[in-house]
Write a protein that holds these residues in place. Structure first.
Motif, short mmCIF file in Angstrom:
data_model
loop_
_atom_site.label_atom_id
_atom_site.label_comp_id
_atom_site.label_asym_id
_atom_site.label_seq_id
_atom_site.Cartn_x
_atom_site.Cartn_y
_atom_site.Cartn_z
N HIS A 22 13.02 10.06 -28.92
CA HIS A 22 12.39 9.41 -27.77
C HIS A 22 12.19 7.91 -27.94
O HIS A 22 11.49 7.29 -27.14
CB HIS A 22 11.07 10.12 -27.44
CG HIS A 22 11.29 11.46 -26.82
ND1 HIS A 22 11.90 11.62 -25.59
CD2 HIS A 22 11.03 12.72 -27.26
CE1 HIS A 22 11.99 12.90 -25.30
NE2 HIS A 22 11.47 13.60 -26.30
N ILE A 52 1.67 10.05 -36.55
CA ILE A 52 2.72 9.02 -36.59
C ILE A 52 2.36 7.98 -35.54
O ILE A 52 2.13 8.34 -34.37
CB ILE A 52 4.10 9.63 -36.26
CG1 ILE A 52 4.48 10.69 -37.29
CG2 ILE A 52 5.17 8.54 -36.17
CD1 ILE A 52 5.70 11.52 -36.90
N ALA A 78 2.60 5.53 -32.71
CA ALA A 78 3.56 5.39 -31.59
C ALA A 78 2.97 4.42 -30.59
O ALA A 78 1.75 4.26 -30.50
CB ALA A 78 3.80 6.75 -30.94
N ASP A 85 6.81 11.37 -25.46
CA ASP A 85 7.13 12.29 -26.55
C ASP A 85 7.05 13.74 -26.08
O ASP A 85 6.50 14.04 -25.01
CB ASP A 85 6.13 12.07 -27.70
CG ASP A 85 6.66 11.05 -28.72
OD1 ASP A 85 7.82 11.20 -29.15
OD2 ASP A 85 5.92 10.12 -29.07
N ASP A 86 7.59 14.63 -26.89
CA ASP A 86 7.44 16.06 -26.61
C ASP A 86 5.97 16.43 -26.83
O ASP A 86 5.33 15.92 -27.75
CB ASP A 86 8.32 16.88 -27.55
CG ASP A 86 9.80 16.62 -27.28
OD1 ASP A 86 10.11 16.07 -26.19
OD2 ASP A 86 10.63 16.94 -28.16
N ASP A 87 5.46 17.34 -25.99
CA ASP A 87 4.03 17.70 -26.05
C ASP A 87 3.56 18.01 -27.45
O ASP A 87 2.50 17.54 -27.89
CB ASP A 87 3.76 18.90 -25.13
CG ASP A 87 3.52 18.43 -23.69
OD1 ASP A 87 3.31 17.20 -23.51
OD2 ASP A 87 3.60 19.27 -22.78
N GLU A 88 4.33 18.80 -28.18
CA GLU A 88 3.87 19.24 -29.50
C GLU A 88 3.84 18.09 -30.51
O GLU A 88 3.15 18.16 -31.53
CB GLU A 88 4.73 20.40 -30.04
CG GLU A 88 6.21 20.12 -30.17
CD GLU A 88 7.01 20.39 -28.89
OE1 GLU A 88 6.42 20.35 -27.80
OE2 GLU A 88 8.22 20.63 -29.01
N ASP A 89 4.52 17.00 -30.23
CA ASP A 89 4.57 15.88 -31.18
C ASP A 89 3.35 14.96 -31.09
O ASP A 89 3.10 14.16 -32.00
CB ASP A 89 5.85 15.04 -30.96
CG ASP A 89 7.09 15.77 -31.47
OD1 ASP A 89 6.93 16.76 -32.21
OD2 ASP A 89 8.21 15.34 -31.12
N TYR A 90 2.57 15.06 -29.98
CA TYR A 90 1.44 14.14 -29.84
C TYR A 90 0.39 14.35 -30.93
O TYR A 90 -0.39 13.45 -31.22
CB TYR A 90 0.81 14.26 -28.44
CG TYR A 90 1.62 13.49 -27.40
CD1 TYR A 90 1.35 12.15 -27.14
CD2 TYR A 90 2.66 14.10 -26.71
CE1 TYR A 90 2.12 11.44 -26.21
CE2 TYR A 90 3.42 13.40 -25.79
CZ TYR A 90 3.15 12.07 -25.54
OH TYR A 90 3.91 11.37 -24.63
N ARG A 129 7.15 9.09 -31.45
CA ARG A 129 6.87 9.86 -32.67
C ARG A 129 8.14 10.49 -33.22
O ARG A 129 8.25 10.77 -34.40
CB ARG A 129 5.81 10.94 -32.36
CG ARG A 129 4.44 10.33 -32.08
CD ARG A 129 3.58 11.27 -31.26
NE ARG A 129 2.31 10.61 -30.90
CZ ARG A 129 2.15 9.81 -29.85
NH1 ARG A 129 3.17 9.53 -29.06
NH2 ARG A 129 0.97 9.26 -29.60
N SER A 130 9.08 10.75 -32.34
CA SER A 130 10.36 11.33 -32.76
C SER A 130 11.45 10.28 -32.60
O SER A 130 11.35 9.39 -31.75
CB SER A 130 10.69 12.54 -31.90
OG SER A 130 10.91 12.12 -30.56
N LEU A 138 1.06 14.75 -34.08
CA LEU A 138 1.56 14.23 -35.36
C LEU A 138 0.89 12.90 -35.70
O LEU A 138 0.68 12.06 -34.81
CB LEU A 138 3.09 14.02 -35.29
CG LEU A 138 3.95 15.27 -35.12
CD1 LEU A 138 5.42 14.88 -34.90
CD2 LEU A 138 3.81 16.18 -36.35
#
Ligand SMILES: Cc1cc2nc3c(=O)[nH]c(=O)nc-3n(C[C@H](O)[C@H](O)[C@H](O)COP(=O)(O)OP(=O)(O)OC[C@H]3O[C@@H](n4cnc5c(N)ncnc54)[C@H](O)[C@@H]3O)c2cc1C
Length: 220
Positions: free
Chosen positions: A100, A183, A185, A174-179, A96-97, A181
């Motif tokens: 990563h 987007i 992946a 991914d970073d926890d907070e990005d899950y 997502r980022s 989003l």
């Protein structure tokens, strides 16, 4: 040097993400056999060169070959230190980022010194090993090298004594907070496929397809 089944030394210890690393012979052999080609790194006058080439493995020996005029082979014959790397890319890891993003892969690194194979029987064996790495079973189907071809080919052997494997598999991390989003992946798998054989237009009339070619196509 590494002992027994373990090819780890201080120089072949995977430092970053060591859980993705391995140094056992079976893992190293498996990656070397799966990779179509390798890259050989060596220094000439303080300039590193990393040259792609075909390899073949038999037991704990890697064989490479080529023209006696090749700088790589002329240089390596001198027994200077080399680093041989073989890589298979299995997929694109799409996070997502940006940070990563990654790839799924299997790679092997072998450190050592290559020696010229002068004994004719062993040289022929090296050529057989390389040819059968190109396509399993091909050696027995084709004309063997004649004297001038044999003399005009250099074969080098590299003992597999100090080596490592690194492999990544699975989904992006991914970073926890990005899950949360919206987007997409995941993983985009990548494979190298055998296509339909294309006969040489100069094939002698009535020539059947070779078993090695038919088997590779059937097993695609
Ligand atoms: C397809 C692919 C893409 C990669 N993309 C990146 C990237 O974008 N950025 C990045 O930093 N890294 C990437 N790597 C990983 C990279 O190969 C190294 O593993 C990484 O630089 C960490 O090295 P290190 O500092 O831990 O080890 P180093 O100190 O460089 O190496 C120490 C020893 O570990 C072993 N080793 C290190 N890496 C490998 C390996 N890949 N395979 C087998 N043995 C190994 C070797 O024996 C080496 O001598 C990628 C690998 C592959 C195969």
């Amino acid at each position: 040097l590494a002992e027994g089944g373990d090819l780890r030394t201080n120089r072949t210890t995977v430092r970053r993400l060591p859980e993705r690393g391995a140094n056992d012979r079976a893992s190293v052999h498996a990656v070397l056999d799966a990779a179509r080609i390798c890259h050989i790194g060596f220094n000439v006058d303080d300039q590193p060169f990393v040259i792609p080439t075909i390899h073949g493995r038999d037991g704990d020996t890697l064989y490479v070959h080529g023209s006696p005029a090749s700088r790589m082979l002329r240089t390596l014959k001198g027994g200077l230190p080399i680093c041989l790397t073989a890589t298979v890319v299995d997929g694109l890891v799409l996070a997502r980022s940006v940070f990563h993003h990654s790839m799924n892969y299997r790679s092997a690194v072998v450190l050592g010194h290559a020696v010229a194979v002068d004994d004719p029987e062993r040289k022929l064996h090296g050529l057989r090993t390389i040819t059968n790495h190109v396509l399993a079973g091909r050696w027995d189907e084709v004309r063997p090298p004649n004297d001038s071809e044999f003399r005009g080919t250099t074969v080098l052997a590299l003992p597999i004594e100090e080596a490592s494997v690194k492999a990544r598999a699975g989904q992006p991390i991914d970073d926890d907070e990005d899950y949360a989003l919206p987007i997409w992946a995941g993983v985009l798998p990548l494979t190298t496929e055998v296509g339909a054989p294309i006969p040489d237009p100069r094939l002698a009339p009535g020539t059947d397809i070779s078993p090695s070619v038919a088997a590779a196509y059937a097993g695609r």
